[in-house]
Design an enzyme around this catalytic site. Structure first.
Site, mmCIF file in Angstrom:
data_model
loop_
_atom_site.group_PDB
_atom_site.id
_atom_site.type_symbol
_atom_site.label_atom_id
_atom_site.label_comp_id
_atom_site.label_asym_id
_atom_site.label_seq_id
_atom_site.Cartn_x
_atom_site.Cartn_y
_atom_site.Cartn_z
ATOM 1 N N GLU A 1 -32.041 58.576 110.519
ATOM 2 C CA GLU A 1 -31.730 59.794 109.773
ATOM 3 C C GLU A 1 -30.862 59.552 108.543
ATOM 4 O OE1 GLU A 1 -30.701 58.874 112.811
ATOM 5 O OE2 GLU A 1 -28.705 59.619 113.295
ATOM 6 N N TYR B 1 -30.218 61.381 124.841
ATOM 7 C CA TYR B 1 -31.306 62.178 124.267
ATOM 8 C C TYR B 1 -31.786 63.257 125.242
ATOM 9 C CZ TYR B 1 -32.029 58.535 120.697
ATOM 10 O OH TYR B 1 -31.887 57.662 119.656
ATOM 11 N N HIS C 1 -37.330 65.337 114.374
ATOM 12 C CA HIS C 1 -36.108 64.757 114.938
ATOM 13 C C HIS C 1 -35.157 64.276 113.838
ATOM 14 C CE1 HIS C 1 -33.805 62.457 118.052
ATOM 15 N NE2 HIS C 1 -33.534 61.701 116.999
ATOM 16 N N GLU C 2 -35.659 63.449 112.947
ATOM 17 C CA GLU C 2 -34.766 62.892 111.911
ATOM 18 C C GLU C 2 -34.257 63.997 110.988
ATOM 19 O OE1 GLU C 2 -33.866 60.200 112.892
ATOM 20 O OE2 GLU C 2 -35.599 59.527 114.046
ATOM 21 N N HIS D 1 -31.345 65.874 112.466
ATOM 22 C CA HIS D 1 -30.060 65.189 112.308
ATOM 23 C C HIS D 1 -29.307 65.652 111.054
ATOM 24 C CE1 HIS D 1 -29.669 62.298 115.544
ATOM 25 N NE2 HIS D 1 -30.829 61.719 115.308
ATOM 26 N N ASP E 1 -23.688 45.008 129.781
ATOM 27 C CA ASP E 1 -25.141 44.913 129.714
ATOM 28 C C ASP E 1 -25.853 46.261 129.702
ATOM 29 O OD1 ASP E 1 -25.268 42.195 129.496
ATOM 30 O OD2 ASP E 1 -25.203 41.877 131.660
ATOM 31 N N GLU F 1 -27.628 62.693 119.367
ATOM 32 C CA GLU F 1 -29.016 62.548 119.812
ATOM 33 C C GLU F 1 -29.482 63.660 120.750
ATOM 34 O OE1 GLU F 1 -30.786 60.694 118.183
ATOM 35 O OE2 GLU F 1 -29.373 59.295 117.273
HETATM 36 N N1 BES Z 1 -30.390 57.669 115.143
HETATM 37 C C1 BES Z 1 -31.508 57.311 115.921
HETATM 38 C C2 BES Z 1 -31.800 55.841 115.915
HETATM 39 C C3 BES Z 1 -30.688 54.951 116.443
HETATM 40 C C4 BES Z 1 -29.835 55.362 117.460
HETATM 41 C C5 BES Z 1 -30.543 53.695 115.896
HETATM 42 C C6 BES Z 1 -28.814 54.516 117.904
HETATM 43 C C7 BES Z 1 -29.533 52.860 116.345
HETATM 44 C C8 BES Z 1 -28.678 53.260 117.345
HETATM 45 C C9 BES Z 1 -32.756 58.070 115.493
HETATM 46 O O1 BES Z 1 -32.501 59.370 115.087
HETATM 47 C C10 BES Z 1 -33.663 58.178 116.674
HETATM 48 O O2 BES Z 1 -33.289 58.768 117.634
HETATM 49 N N2 BES Z 1 -34.850 57.615 116.571
HETATM 50 C C11 BES Z 1 -35.841 57.642 117.619
HETATM 51 C C12 BES Z 1 -36.944 58.590 117.248
HETATM 52 C C13 BES Z 1 -37.109 59.777 118.031
HETATM 53 C C14 BES Z 1 -38.252 60.667 117.681
HETATM 54 C C15 BES Z 1 -36.472 60.020 119.309
HETATM 55 C C16 BES Z 1 -36.449 56.266 117.732
HETATM 56 O O3 BES Z 1 -36.168 55.421 116.889
HETATM 57 O O4 BES Z 1 -37.229 56.031 118.661
HETATM 58 ZN ZN ZN Z 2 -31.931 60.556 116.675
#
Ligand code: BES
Ligand code: ZN
Length: 617
Positions: free
Chosen positions: A282, A392, A306-307, A310, A384, A329
């Site tokens: 985003e 989410y 989604h993006e 944000h 880990d 998220e």
């Molecule tokens: N901000 C996230 C991606 C992210 C989160 C990168 C934590 C690094 C660390 C982005 O908004 C996201 O959630 N992307 C999802 C897409 C989605 C439709 C759920 C993805 O990349 O799968």
């Molecule tokens: Zn996201």
């Protein structure tokens, strides 16, 4: 299972009061904070490095502060100086601590005079964890090199020395020089008509956290999709992308109607090469997106919803620490569902909610109790464990539950007021709850008790009375899957001819973990899943087929793994391979071919996975 980088909270053993500060940053925001960043960078493709300087405007909080402490990783620092009000520069002494594998190198700059500005002259490493450099041969159009950043969560420090904590916000300006013909974009306002002259200036006037700093450059064409939106992509991809994302303006207008004006000016999308390690990112004014959603039928454009969401949840109101990431998220996944519903109907929105809720139900029980919480205790998270679907999908489930209890009109108003109240601030879970208590829970008594709220946020598992949406289509698929597995329905009698992407995902997600080989072969004979151009279907299909022992799919799976570097679509196939006889050696062969095209993050995750599998042998 959504794949996000793992964090070593475990070693840090923080006191509870440290929630407000961020354990993944060396920054000391109680001493001094950055209020503005000015970048002057040269893109050096032959050396795969950024070369230049970062000038930080500072607000000193403690008049006795001895130093400015910054986050860096693998930066080569040439010099650091203070900038006086008169423009005069004075060299500053500094020390780089030994490299920490997770956090990088702590940079301590001696600042006895508390200068208003500090300038750092530096060069990035060709292996910077937050950048990927692609040769022309690794791009779609093969003409020019390509590079892009991915700063979230803690990789901004690998290309800019700064306070790399989501609690600290600053505006930024940048000047970037690049080879002619290479277009440069950043997470700031971009001009679609900018001449390809190798000389770019950017302005992001809103205060943003460091993880939203972004840059991309390459053979990038532009196509408008609306009055304030465009798609940026390689010339051979941009037409397809503009078609897939043609509903972008409608999405923006829908979100505005629900939650108030879009505050960032433009909403553009940069479609990256398939090595982009995530689905989407985003970055303000310029979402970065994987090309794996360009299916041709708009079936995966909820990624844009989604993006875009944000722009309210995350970029406007930001989680103050990675422990609070569900504020980004979870709220975004809820808003995403609302946009999807408005544009494509409740049927699709419910299918997507159900897909993720079912996946969460399946996996949450196996997670450590602390990781099952929306707001985990940072002291108890294991090195880990990774951020997972909890943020989410439990997060969005909580918000759907609030909506259902308080009614849509009330909840929409509440959420809008929440975004306005905390606009351009970074907040903790506790701040969010302190606002929710008087403004929602106590204002409309009898809808949800405070104990229930606490259970959602601080409890493990999923609250017993959590409601799921209905989906008649999914019910039919459940019945058909059962009949097929029981031998009561032939593969070619499944209603799959009419299944959309989500329905295929649901069918495959709920096949047994180890499906009999004969069933896999029947499905492939009837529906030709091997070789599917749809990577969401492919990832699920190849995982099942490999686990079932169907070696015939290995070459097609390898092709998918070599082509796609998106963690979520590729790592499960390595996992499936290393779990099957002879598969570890094959996984290593595939990785040897894929490695050069993978992002540093994907390389790291796959190498760790293979090393672990070898050790277990
Ligand atoms: N901000 C996230 C991606 C992210 C989160 C990168 C934590 C690094 C660390 C982005 O908004 C996201 O959630 N992307 C999802 C897409 C989605 C439709 C759920 C993805 O990349 O799968
Ligand atoms: Zn996201």
């Amino acid at each position: 299972m959504r794949l996000l980088p793992s964090f070593a909270f475990g070693a840090l053993l923080l006191p509870l009061a440290a929630y407000a500060s961020e354990p993944h940053s060396y920054a000391q925001p109680d001493q001094v904070v950055i209020t503005h960043l000015d970048l002057d960078l040269k893109l050096d493709f032959p050396h795969k490095q950024l070369d230049g300087q970062a000038t930080l405007k500072l607000e000193w909080k403690n008049p006795q502060a001895p130093s400015l402490v910054l986050d860096t990783r693998d930066l080569k620092i040439a010099k650091i100086e203070a900038l006086g009000a008169d423009g005069k520069t004075t060299p500053l002494k500094y020390a780089l601590a030994p490299r920490d594998k997770q956090l990088g190198e702590k940079l301590t700059i001696a600042t006895p005079t508390h200068p208003a500005q500090v300038r750092i002259v530096y060069t990035t490493s060709p292996d910077a964890s937050g950048l990927q450099w692609l040769t022309p041969a690794q791009t779609a159009d093969k003409k020019l090199p390509f590079m892009f950043s991915q700063s979230e969560s803690i990789h901004a420090r690998s290309w800019v020395p700064l306070q790399d904590s989501p609690a600290i916000r600053f505006s930024y300006t940048a000047h970037v020089s690049a080879p002619k013909n290479v277009r440069v974009v950043m997470s700031a306002l971009n001009d679609a008509k900018h001449p390809l002259n190798g000389d770019y200036s950017f302005d992001q006037p809103h205060p943003i956290p460091s993880y939203l700093l972004a840059i991309g450059a390459g053979d990038i064409a532009v196509k408008e999709t609306g009055p304030r939106s465009a798609v940026y992509a390689e010339p051979s991809v941009v037409g397809k992308a503009a078609h897939e994302f043609e509903d972008t303006e409608q999405m923006i207008a829908t979100a505005e109607k629900l939650y108030g004006p879009y505050r960032w000016g433009r909403y553009d999308i940069l479609v990256l090469p398939p090595s982009f390690p995530y689905g989407g990112m985003e970055n303000p004014d310029m979402t970065f997106a994987t090309p794996t959603v360009l299916v041709g039928d708009k079936s995966l454009v909820s990624l844009v919803a989604h993006e875009l969401a944000h722009s309210w949840s995350g970029n406007l109101v930001t989680a103050a620490s990675w422990r609070d990431i569900w504020l980004n998220e979870g709220v975004t996944t809820y808003v995403q569902g609302r946009i999807t519903e408005a544009l494509y109907g409740k049927g699709l929105a419910d299918e997507e909610a159900l897909l993720s809720a079912r996946a969460l139900q399946k996996e949450i029980g196996a997670m450590p109790a602390n990781s099952q919480k929306l707001a985990p205790d940072p002291r108890g998270i294991d090195a880990d464990d990774s951020l997972s679907d909890v943020a989410y999908d439990k997060g969005s489930w909580f918000l759907r539950t609030l909506e259902q209890r308080f009614g849509r009109a009330t909840f929409d108003n509440y959420l809008k007021s929440y975004f306005n109240h905390f606009a351009f601030q970074s907040i903790t879970t506790e701040q969010m709850l302190n606002y929710m208590k008087p403004n929602l829970i106590e204002k409309y008594p009898g809808k949800m008790s405070w104990a229930e709220v606490q259970d959602w946020v601080y409890g493990s598992g999923i609250p017993k009375d959590a409601l799921l949406p209905d989906s008649p289509h999914f019910d039919t698929i459940d019945q058909e899957r059962s009949a097929f597995l029981a031998g009561q329905m032939a593969a070619d009698k499944l209603g799959a001819k009419d299944w959309n992407t989500q329905e295929w995902m649901y069918f495959l997600d709920r096949l047994p973990d180890v499906t009999p080989l004969a069933k896999i072969q029947q499905l492939d004979a009837a529906w030709h899943l091997t070789g599917t151009p749809n990577a969401e279907i492919g990832m699920r299909w190849y995982s099942h087929a490999i686990t079932a022992g169907d070696k015939a799919v290995w070459p097609a799976a390898a092709e998918h793994m070599i082509r796609i570097g998106r963690l979520y679509l590729t790592v499960p196939l390595y996992k499936a391979l290393v779990g099957t006889p002879g598969g570890l050696a094959y996984a290593e062969q595939v990785y040897a071919k894929a490695k050069a095209g993978y992002h540093p993050l994907t390389q790291q995750v796959v190498e760790d996975l293979i090393a672990k599998a070898k050790k277990a042998q």
